[in-house]
Write a protein that holds these residues in place. Sequence first.
Motif, mmCIF file in Angstrom:
data_model
loop_
_atom_site.group_PDB
_atom_site.id
_atom_site.type_symbol
_atom_site.label_atom_id
_atom_site.label_comp_id
_atom_site.label_asym_id
_atom_site.label_seq_id
_atom_site.Cartn_x
_atom_site.Cartn_y
_atom_site.Cartn_z
ATOM 1 N N ASP A 29 0.805 -1.214 0.000
ATOM 2 C CA ASP A 29 0.000 0.000 0.000
ATOM 3 C C ASP A 29 0.843 1.272 0.000
ATOM 4 O O ASP A 29 0.301 2.380 0.059
ATOM 5 N N TYR A 30 2.162 1.123 -0.075
ATOM 6 C CA TYR A 30 3.057 2.280 -0.021
ATOM 7 C C TYR A 30 3.638 2.553 -1.409
ATOM 8 O O TYR A 30 4.270 1.683 -2.003
ATOM 9 N N ASN A 31 3.390 3.755 -1.918
ATOM 10 C CA ASN A 31 3.953 4.109 -3.227
ATOM 11 C C ASN A 31 4.888 5.309 -3.163
ATOM 12 O O ASN A 31 5.376 5.770 -4.192
ATOM 13 N N THR A 32 5.148 5.823 -1.934
ATOM 14 C CA THR A 32 5.962 7.022 -1.766
ATOM 15 C C THR A 32 6.945 6.838 -0.621
ATOM 16 O O THR A 32 6.579 6.316 0.434
ATOM 17 N N ALA A 33 8.189 7.283 -0.839
ATOM 18 C CA ALA A 33 9.205 7.208 0.215
ATOM 19 C C ALA A 33 9.953 8.531 0.305
ATOM 20 O O ALA A 33 10.350 9.105 -0.716
ATOM 21 N N LEU A 34 10.159 9.001 1.528
ATOM 22 C CA LEU A 34 10.978 10.174 1.809
ATOM 23 C C LEU A 34 12.323 9.696 2.333
ATOM 24 O O LEU A 34 12.398 9.102 3.409
ATOM 25 N N PHE A 35 13.395 9.915 1.572
ATOM 26 C CA PHE A 35 14.738 9.542 2.007
ATOM 27 C C PHE A 35 15.268 10.610 2.952
ATOM 28 O O PHE A 35 15.445 11.763 2.552
ATOM 29 N N LEU A 63 7.096 3.101 8.422
ATOM 30 C CA LEU A 63 5.856 3.072 7.654
ATOM 31 C C LEU A 63 4.798 3.886 8.393
ATOM 32 O O LEU A 63 4.214 3.431 9.374
ATOM 33 N N MET A 64 4.569 5.094 7.924
ATOM 34 C CA MET A 64 3.611 5.975 8.583
ATOM 35 C C MET A 64 2.180 5.561 8.259
ATOM 36 O O MET A 64 1.908 4.970 7.207
ATOM 37 N N ASP A 65 1.290 5.891 9.145
ATOM 38 C CA ASP A 65 -0.105 5.515 8.968
ATOM 39 C C ASP A 65 -0.747 6.204 7.768
ATOM 40 O O ASP A 65 -1.797 5.768 7.289
ATOM 41 N N LYS A 94 6.940 4.138 -6.211
ATOM 42 C CA LYS A 94 7.086 4.834 -7.483
ATOM 43 C C LYS A 94 7.468 6.300 -7.350
ATOM 44 O O LYS A 94 7.742 6.955 -8.353
ATOM 45 N N ARG A 95 7.460 6.833 -6.134
ATOM 46 C CA ARG A 95 7.732 8.255 -5.941
ATOM 47 C C ARG A 95 8.667 8.441 -4.753
ATOM 48 O O ARG A 95 8.420 7.931 -3.668
ATOM 49 N N PHE A 96 9.755 9.190 -4.985
ATOM 50 C CA PHE A 96 10.782 9.373 -3.970
ATOM 51 C C PHE A 96 11.140 10.854 -3.848
ATOM 52 O O PHE A 96 11.220 11.567 -4.848
ATOM 53 N N VAL A 97 11.371 11.268 -2.611
ATOM 54 C CA VAL A 97 11.931 12.598 -2.354
ATOM 55 C C VAL A 97 13.100 12.419 -1.399
ATOM 56 O O VAL A 97 12.980 11.743 -0.373
ATOM 57 N N GLY A 98 14.251 13.003 -1.752
ATOM 58 C CA GLY A 98 15.402 12.984 -0.869
ATOM 59 C C GLY A 98 15.495 14.284 -0.097
ATOM 60 O O GLY A 98 15.289 15.359 -0.667
#
Length: 250
Positions: A29-35, A63-65, A94-98
Amino acid sequence: MTKNNHKSIVEPLKFVQYALHDRISLLKDYNTALFCFDPGIYKKLKKMFEGRSFSGLTGELYLMDNKIAIAGNFGIGCSATVAFLEELAACGIKRFVGLGSAGALHNDINVGDVVLCTGAFSDEGTSAHYPGYKSFSKPSYTLSTRIAAWFKKHQIPSVKAKTWTIDAPYRETEQQLEYFLNLGADVVEMEASAMFNVARYRKVQLANIFIVSDTISGGVWKAKFKSKDIQGKFLKVAGETVDFLSESYI
């Protein structure tokens, strides 16, 4: 290095399946990650948001709610960052922000500035292993533009700048500084060019945000990494970025 356009022996999905087995389903259910490159900021973010830790890959996830994952404790530099990025992309993100620190190269960029990266000059060895490698790589235009608009709307002052990505943080010389200034670089850090090249290759969205925490302008190093103002700026920008990612969809 010669161009490496051949098929890899070990694809990241093979490693993820080996490392996680059926636990990979916990990330569906996770498609976004903040590095988050700063371990201290990562620790504080985990206290700010409801969620749970997830391990088993080359870094840790929180893994945030709100279905945003924060990536932390994965080391520094291109190779460490790209290993984790590859694994998370293989998991379906599919989406990342560093979000990390950068050093100013000239006096038009100041310590404490929030930088939205518009491109990266590669002075590192990871990117060249990927087909289509470019010595100057760019973030995802749409994602970067949306972040800039969000920051403007929410009164987070920011500047757009290009970065010099280097593998060896203790080998920034005056000669290299002059060379990359002439190319058009404004800041220096250790991950962006490889992240952009890999994101293009894997067809995922990626943008990078920096907080300027030191400067080598004029060949003189001045550092403010540990100042309360810089730490506070990191948390404020991280919070706004999480809010943006929560309300903005792919």
